[in-house]
Scaffold this motif. Structure first.
Motif, PDB file in Angstrom:
ATOM      1  N   CYS A 149       0.811  -1.233   0.000  1.00 26.49           N
ATOM      2  CA  CYS A 149       0.000   0.000   0.000  1.00 26.49           C
ATOM      3  C   CYS A 149       0.839   1.275   0.000  1.00 26.49           C
ATOM      4  O   CYS A 149       0.341   2.342  -0.377  1.00 26.49           O
ATOM      5  N   SER A 246      -6.632  -2.188  -1.962  1.00 26.43           N
ATOM      6  CA  SER A 246      -5.599  -1.441  -2.690  1.00 26.43           C
ATOM      7  C   SER A 246      -5.146  -2.172  -3.959  1.00 26.43           C
ATOM      8  O   SER A 246      -4.628  -1.549  -4.889  1.00 26.43           O
ATOM      9  N   ARG A 248      -6.985  -3.541  -6.194  1.00 23.38           N
ATOM     10  CA  ARG A 248      -7.921  -3.419  -7.311  1.00 23.38           C
ATOM     11  C   ARG A 248      -7.362  -2.566  -8.442  1.00 23.38           C
ATOM     12  O   ARG A 248      -7.692  -2.771  -9.611  1.00 23.38           O
ATOM     13  N   LYS A 249      -6.503  -1.604  -8.109  1.00 22.95           N
ATOM     14  CA  LYS A 249      -5.962  -0.687  -9.124  1.00 22.95           C
ATOM     15  C   LYS A 249      -4.623  -1.149  -9.679  1.00 22.95           C
ATOM     16  O   LYS A 249      -4.033  -0.453 -10.495  1.00 22.95           O
ATOM     17  N   ARG A 250      -4.152  -2.291  -9.260  1.00 25.89           N
ATOM     18  CA  ARG A 250      -2.849  -2.789  -9.709  1.00 25.89           C
ATOM     19  C   ARG A 250      -2.990  -3.673 -10.937  1.00 25.89           C
ATOM     20  O   ARG A 250      -4.074  -4.143 -11.278  1.00 25.89           O
ATOM     21  N   SER A 251      -1.852  -3.930 -11.586  1.00 27.29           N
ATOM     22  CA  SER A 251      -1.826  -4.821 -12.745  1.00 27.29           C
ATOM     23  C   SER A 251      -2.050  -6.260 -12.284  1.00 27.29           C
ATOM     24  O   SER A 251      -1.897  -6.583 -11.106  1.00 27.29           O
ATOM     25  N   SER A 252      -2.399  -7.111 -13.224  1.00 27.57           N
ATOM     26  CA  SER A 252      -2.693  -8.510 -12.884  1.00 27.57           C
ATOM     27  C   SER A 252      -1.465  -9.211 -12.315  1.00 27.57           C
ATOM     28  O   SER A 252      -1.567 -10.037 -11.401  1.00 27.57           O
ATOM     29  N   SER A 254       1.048  -7.775 -10.595  1.00 27.12           N
ATOM     30  CA  SER A 254       1.251  -7.271  -9.231  1.00 27.12           C
ATOM     31  C   SER A 254       0.255  -7.909  -8.271  1.00 27.12           C
ATOM     32  O   SER A 254       0.605  -8.266  -7.143  1.00 27.12           O
ATOM     33  N   ARG A 255      -1.002  -8.036  -8.732  1.00 27.47           N
ATOM     34  CA  ARG A 255      -2.018  -8.658  -7.893  1.00 27.47           C
ATOM     35  C   ARG A 255      -1.670 -10.109  -7.599  1.00 27.47           C
ATOM     36  O   ARG A 255      -1.823 -10.577  -6.467  1.00 27.47           O
TER      37      ARG A 255
END
Length: 336
Positions: A149, A246, A248-252, A254-255
């Protein structure tokens, strides 16, 4: 003269009253040993448990020692996350060693006894390292929150000094908890009951043997152990909730990486905290299920930690490959 005799008689009476008050207390505390009932009374089951828990303990020792070796020998693992992971591995070795060796030996012993001071020592070490694990797992969740985060401020937030302070506070907090827990339990008198319906000296089974009113002590134990477990678990849930939002706005990619790391951590947390809350966040009431539940946080979790953190962690697997490659190359150089 008569007044002197009266005074002497009065002093003798007071002395006699004091002796009648204190002698029973001395007898009440004159317990030299306790007897464990263990996990099972069946000889066949005990042999099976001996082999099973011996295997578990070997896995705990080898797996956690391997993580300590990798973290201290690989420069790429000199990060806050692996600093706390090494703390966790050390805790798991010591925590399981507080109960497992005695339990394993008792499986093949006719009489499962422990001395009074051995019981005091076991309870102190068990709660010391158990509480240290709770605090270290909570700090690890904060570390993951800061990394995911607050990525730009991560190195500032989790500096080397901050990591040392957080680890030190975890150990000091655990020391205070264990001291209070053990003192509350063993300041009570123990009379004739010596049989502990458990496989180690834990608070609730030992309190059942005290020949005094344990209502206040039970409430303090719930406040000391139960609320620490519940409070830290709620902090962990809150941190993971924030992390999930947090992501939700990241790339796949990174997630996926973040979820893999946090997923392994949350698995460990669930196996450890849920049984702890079940055992300690209630009055001194014991159930037949308690001994089986205790196995989860005394043996299963310390065994799963190295497996989860190695099998589901690319950094650790790569570190293992680098260590193995260095070992192979050293052997080849020696031959050459």
């Amino acid at each position: 003269m008569s007044w002197d005799h009266t005074q002497e008689d009065s002093q003798k009476n007071q002395s006699h009253q004091a002796s009648t008050i204190w002698v029973p207390m001395e007898v009440a505390n004159n317990v030299t040993e306790f007897i464990f009932l263990g996990l099972s009374q069946d000889p066949g089951m005990q042999l099976m448990f001996f082999a099973l828990f011996l295997l578990f303990y070997i896995v705990i020792m080898v797996g956690n020692l391997l993580i300590l070796l990798m973290v201290f020998s690989d420069p790429q693992l000199q990060t806050p996350m692996y600093f706390f992971l090494s703390n966790l591995s050390f805790v798991d070795i010591a925590y399981s060693s507080a109960t497992a060796p005695k339990m394993i030996a008792d499986f093949i012993s006719e009489k499962k006894t422990i001395s009074y001071w051995g019981c005091v020592t076991q309870m102190f070490t068990f709660h010391f390292f158990g509480c240290a694990e709770i605090f270290v797992l909570t700090v690890m969740a904060f570390d993951r929150y800061a990394a995911i985060c607050q990525p730009l401020r991560y190195t500032t937030i989790m500096s080397a000094n901050v990591c040392i302070v957080l680890a030190s506070l975890s150990w000091l907090g655990a020391l205070g908890h264990s001291f209070v827990q053990t003192l509350l339990t063993f300041q009570l008198p123990f009379c004739n009951d010596q049989v502990i319906d458990h496989y180690f000296c834990d608070v609730h089974p030992v309190l059942k043997l005290a020949c005094a009113d344990t209502t206040l002590v039970n409430m303090l134990v719930v406040a000391n152990s139960g609320l620490i477990s519940l409070g830290c678990f709620l902090i962990l849930l809150a941190s993971y909730t924030v992390i999930l939002f947090s992501l939700r706005k990241r790339s796949s990619e990174s997630r996926r990486k973040a979820l893999s790391t946090c997923g392994s951590h949350f698995t460990v947390v669930t196996f450890f905290f849920v049984p702890c809350i079940f055992i300690y966040l209630r009055p001194s009431t014991t159930f037949p299920l308690d001994k089986a539940v205790s196995v989860f946080y005394t043996t299963i979790t310390p065994m799963l930690n190295p497996l989860i953190y190695t099998l589901r962690n690319e950094d650790v697997k790569n570190a293992m490959k680098r260590i193995w490659s260095r070992k192979v190359s050293l052997k080849e150089n020696e031959k050459g």
